[in-house]
Design an enzyme around this catalytic site. Sequence first.
Site, short mmCIF file in Angstrom:
data_model
loop_
_atom_site.label_atom_id
_atom_site.label_comp_id
_atom_site.label_asym_id
_atom_site.label_seq_id
_atom_site.Cartn_x
_atom_site.Cartn_y
_atom_site.Cartn_z
N LYS A 42 -21.61 -2.40 17.87
CA LYS A 42 -21.57 -2.19 16.42
C LYS A 42 -22.49 -3.19 15.71
CE LYS A 42 -17.45 -5.05 16.44
NZ LYS A 42 -16.01 -5.09 16.45
N TYR A 99 -38.51 -22.48 -5.56
CA TYR A 99 -37.76 -22.13 -6.77
C TYR A 99 -36.86 -23.26 -7.26
CZ TYR A 99 -38.88 -17.15 -6.14
OH TYR A 99 -39.52 -15.94 -6.02
#
Length: 369
Positions: A35, A262
């Site tokens: 999965k 940033y």
Amino acid sequence: MHPSSIIINIKTFQDNLNYIRQTLSENVKICLPVKANAYGHGIKGISKLAELFVDYFAVACLNEGALLRKTGIEKPILVLGAIDEDQIPGLIENNLDITISSFFKAKLVSDFCKRIGKSCKVHIKVDTGMNRVGIKAKNAASLIDYIHSDHNLELEGIYSHLAESEEIDRTFTTSQIESFRKVCSYAKSKKEDIICHLANSGALCYSPESYLDMVRPGILSYGYFPGKKEPQYPLNQVKPSFMLKTKIAYFKAIEAGESVSYNRKYRTDKLTRIVTLPIGYGDGYRRALSGKGTVLIRGHKYPISGTICMDMTMVDIGSEGTAYVGDEAVLIGSQGKEQITLEEIADICQTNTYEILCSLSERIPRIYA
Ligand SMILES: *Cc1c(COP(=O)(O)O)cnc(C)c1O
């Protein structure tokens, strides 16, 4: 070619499956959970590499199961998740084993199978304490009877899931195992060859009495211990087969008193050299590593400078550091004598290894070597 890649070492991965096989008696099956893109390792590639080493695959949902069938996987595939009514045709068309956790779902599947004149393979999910999905253990017998007597449904297996199998204190785990084993003996009295399965990686490592007819080790197959305690030989031999790397995209020197990235969270106090890596949180390289994580370049460990961007990350290699555009940078794995483990990364991000692996985006190619 994309500059970043996830490299999976084929031999290491297959060795892991062999160590698991060696731990089990001959009649115990292995079901490999693939999965979430095979825990980030690439669902198609991993399933092909694993097919000869395992007996079953487990996926979370219809899409993943259908993808495995498209890839050519012929082994049985169990869909672990609770199903939606709309998905029943797809599940059956792809010959996927369906999880049944209630009379309601059993009837839906049975009705559909009756309509198309086909019998469908199902596993009953029993809740022994996880309280996620599953029929309560005390009601399991009547669901077993019901499904067993319905000729539209083929009762392939019955399973449960453990809530804290990796913990040192095994009290709760033991009670779950006992509760499930009781349900199993009832199921076996109805259908001798029903596959009873319970063990995830934690139980495989620490609770041999949970092995039953099949085990479902996920994280351990990919080479990580589920708990703090090392399991016994040969399970302690499993190793990560996975490496995350990229290539330096840009190089510059900057002066003291400048800022990087940033919001200018990183400030230089001397002349230094900054390299830019073409990978960021858009690739699943977590933003929580900003200012905390490290990367390996030319065998040295260097700090991430400032905020990780969506597609790029800056690293300070110091005023003496050497690096050239195109050099390899290792984000998870080893280079020379140094290494950065997945566990380290998970700790910094205050999460587990599973979440880091699953967040690595499809944008990064998986390479099997
Ligand atoms: C994901 C999952 C597993 C595998 O768990 P690991 O801790 O990775 O071994 C096993 N069983 C079920 C039902 C699961 O959802």
